[in-house]
Design a protein around this motif. Structure first.
Motif, PDB file in Angstrom:
ATOM      1  N   VAL A 191      -8.598   3.442  -9.239  1.00 48.65           N
ATOM      2  CA  VAL A 191      -7.244   2.886  -9.266  1.00 48.65           C
ATOM      3  C   VAL A 191      -6.926   2.442 -10.694  1.00 48.65           C
ATOM      4  O   VAL A 191      -7.734   1.783 -11.355  1.00 48.65           O
ATOM      5  N   GLN A 192      -5.735   2.804 -11.175  1.00 48.96           N
ATOM      6  CA  GLN A 192      -5.308   2.396 -12.511  1.00 48.96           C
ATOM      7  C   GLN A 192      -4.046   1.538 -12.493  1.00 48.96           C
ATOM      8  O   GLN A 192      -3.862   0.674 -13.338  1.00 48.96           O
ATOM      9  N   THR A 193      -3.170   1.794 -11.514  1.00 46.17           N
ATOM     10  CA  THR A 193      -1.893   1.086 -11.437  1.00 46.17           C
ATOM     11  C   THR A 193      -1.602   0.699  -9.991  1.00 46.17           C
ATOM     12  O   THR A 193      -2.165   1.280  -9.062  1.00 46.17           O
ATOM     13  N   PRO A 194      -0.686  -0.257  -9.771  1.00 43.63           N
ATOM     14  CA  PRO A 194      -0.302  -0.596  -8.395  1.00 43.63           C
ATOM     15  C   PRO A 194       0.347   0.580  -7.681  1.00 43.63           C
ATOM     16  O   PRO A 194       0.271   0.685  -6.452  1.00 43.63           O
ATOM     17  N   GLU A 195       0.953   1.489  -8.448  1.00 40.08           N
ATOM     18  CA  GLU A 195       1.579   2.672  -7.845  1.00 40.08           C
ATOM     19  C   GLU A 195       0.545   3.560  -7.154  1.00 40.08           C
ATOM     20  O   GLU A 195       0.864   4.253  -6.178  1.00 40.08           O
ATOM     21  N   ASP A 196      -0.695   3.555  -7.648  1.00 40.03           N
ATOM     22  CA  ASP A 196      -1.767   4.315  -6.983  1.00 40.03           C
ATOM     23  C   ASP A 196      -1.983   3.798  -5.562  1.00 40.03           C
ATOM     24  O   ASP A 196      -2.165   4.591  -4.624  1.00 40.03           O
ATOM     25  N   VAL A 197      -1.969   2.489  -5.401  1.00 34.57           N
ATOM     26  CA  VAL A 197      -2.167   1.874  -4.083  1.00 34.57           C
ATOM     27  C   VAL A 197      -0.958   2.149  -3.183  1.00 34.57           C
ATOM     28  O   VAL A 197      -1.107   2.460  -1.994  1.00 34.57           O
ATOM     29  N   ILE A 198       0.228   2.051  -3.767  1.00 40.12           N
ATOM     30  CA  ILE A 198       1.459   2.306  -3.008  1.00 40.12           C
ATOM     31  C   ILE A 198       1.472   3.750  -2.507  1.00 40.12           C
ATOM     32  O   ILE A 198       1.886   4.027  -1.374  1.00 40.12           O
ATOM     33  N   LEU A 199       0.994   4.683  -3.331  1.00 47.69           N
ATOM     34  CA  LEU A 199       0.938   6.088  -2.925  1.00 47.69           C
ATOM     35  C   LEU A 199       0.016   6.272  -1.725  1.00 47.69           C
ATOM     36  O   LEU A 199       0.362   6.968  -0.759  1.00 47.69           O
ATOM     37  N   LEU A 200      -1.167   5.651  -1.772  1.00 52.88           N
ATOM     38  CA  LEU A 200      -2.082   5.758  -0.638  1.00 52.88           C
ATOM     39  C   LEU A 200      -1.462   5.164   0.617  1.00 52.88           C
ATOM     40  O   LEU A 200      -1.570   5.735   1.709  1.00 52.88           O
TER      41      LEU A 200
END
Length: 471
Positions: A191-200
């Motif tokens: 994970v690098q950004t909060p957007e990575d978590v939002i995508l999952l």
């Protein structure tokens, strides 16, 4: 058993007999590494875990760990390269000449971002290189160390953001398989950004599993730069010290670990410490003194969970390793609780933090036997856990997803309660206490629940109460 133990399952631990022994030794969460194995293997393991759970009558959680965009070199055209200091290699997608030994590397987008003088590391940091020349189609890299290069070793670029998606096509396929097989939580790698978590989370929603909790694995420098926002979007955080120790200076790793744990504790989000905690026990039947200290210090720093990888997946002593880890965490918890002082929340904190603090303070003043919380989302249990109370915390929920989610929280024993005609959380908690054999008659219990009139929609925890169990 306040600190939770996560064990990775592999060839050494995949049969039901060994899983039963691991659970008895103290494992709460079983990790399935989807970088290795296939659907049939994971199906058999999950079935065996469910059998163990039923036999022991305890709550066990299955954590699916997605592979993520692990950057690796390709397959060499020789068995290996013996590397000397100053040796030069060509790193690229295709071999263009015989002038330099060739290291195949398919990530063209990474090649394009490399600059002269930047550092590269291979094999979890054991080999260091600098970029000597950029050729467009590849780069010349010069060795700064000695060692051996073999095929498919991981490659990292310290202190540089890598423009690769956190979810690969393989991950999306594996995610669907995990949901089909009934995993209880999902770990997202690199994970690098909060957007990575939002995508999952959006992918989970597409697959009809939006309530599955997400563990964000922090393995890159960019994740540290976005730490607070990643914690906000995640359900849990993992300090993945393997790749993190490659991305960042190794000497900074202990302070980085403490920084991440502190941030998670303040946010009331469970945090896992992983990688090489008892690595010597892959081949030895007892840990080193340094490893014992490492595990204990993770607990003292505030970790909710400690994780075993190779030790239980391929080690010779998986059950003994878990038993040692449980002994270490128990001693560390005893020391921690003897010296821990309940901390008043910052004035800027919200109502949930103050309610949890009030419940823990009341339990201390009343010399209560335990705290009992009824939670729809698991957040109330997380807030109580973050206070690190001396008392046992029993967390009730109507949701199987939340049940497994709360299993990551320090000091929390989750219990599933069936929905009934009685809508009151308060009455449901009282009934649990009255029927629960581990709570003696006459004991004082502190409840924290949401108590609204039946005609109003639930609005979260709003009540703290002392209750005495009657004979």
């Amino acid at each position: 058993m306040r600190t939770k133990i996560i064990a990775t399952i592999g060839p050494s631990s995949a049969n039901e007999e060994k899983l039963l022994a691991l659970a008895k030794a103290g494992v709460n969460i079983f990790r399935l590494n989807f970088s290795h194995g296939n659907k049939d293997f994971f199906h058999s393991v999950i079935s065996a875990i469910r059998n163990v759970q039923e036999k022991l009558g305890i709550n066990l959680t299955v954590l699916q760990d997605l592979s993520g965009p692990k950057i690796r070199i390709g397959t060499l055209d020789v068995d290996s390269y013996q590397v000397q200091f100053g040796d030069v290699f060509y790193l690229g997608k295709e071999k263009v000449s015989d002038t330099y030994p060739f290291i195949p590397f398919e990530y063209e987008e990474v090649i394009k971002e490399l600059k002269i003088g930047e550092s590269l590391v291979l094999a979890d940091g054991s080999l260091q290189f600098t970029v000597k020349e950029c050729l467009g189609h590849g780069v010349l890299i010069e060795s700064q160390s000695y060692g051996i290069i073999t095929s498919r070793k991981g490659l990292a670029i310290p202190n540089k953001a890598i423009n690769l998606p956190a979810l690969t096509e393989k991950d999306i396929k594996d995610l669907a398989v995990g949901i089909e097989l009934g995993v209880d939580a999902v770990a997202l790698s690199f994970v690098q950004t909060p957007e990575d978590v939002i995508l999952l989370r959006s992918k989970l929603k597409e697959l009809g599993a939006e309530e599955l909790p997400i563990v964000s694995k922090l393995e890159r420098q960019m994740a540290l730069d976005n730490l607070d926002r990643i914690i906000e979007e995640s359900d849990m955080i993992m300090v993945a010290r393997g790749d993190l120790g490659v991305e960042c200076s190794l000497s900074l790793l202990p302070s980085i670990q403490k920084r991440i744990i502190k941030a998670c504790n303040l946010a009331a989000k469970p945090v896992i410490v992983a990688t090489q905690m008892l690595l010597s026990m892959v081949h030895a039947n007892r840990p080193t003194r340094a490893e014992v200290t490492d595990v204990a210090n993770a607990v003292l720093d505030g970790a909710d969970c400690v994780m075993l990888s190779e030790e239980t997946a391929m080690g010779e002593y998986p059950v003994e390793t878990v038993s040692y880890m449980r002994k270490i965490t128990a001693q560390a918890e005893e020391y921690f609780l003897t010296n821990n002082i309940l901390k008043t929340p910052e004035y800027s904190c919200g109502l949930p933090e103050f309610l949890a603090y009030s419940a823990c303070l009341l339990a201390e003043k009343a010399n209560a036997h335990a705290l009992v919380v009824h939670s729809r989302s698991g957040k109330s249990a997380f807030y109580l856990s973050s206070c690190r109370p001396k008392h046992a915390v029993y967390a009730l929920t109507l949701s199987k997803n939340v049940l497994h989610k709360m299993n990551f929280a320090w000091g929390v024993s989750p219990y599933f309660v069936k929905d009934s005609q009685e809508p009151s959380h308060l009455v449901r908690v009282q009934d649990f206490v009255d029927e629960f054999a581990l709570i003696p008659h006459g004991a004082k219990i502190v409840f924290t629940v949401g108590d609204q009139p039946p005609h109003l929609q639930a609005q979260g925890t709003n009540l703290v109460k002392i209750y005495t169990k009657q004979a």
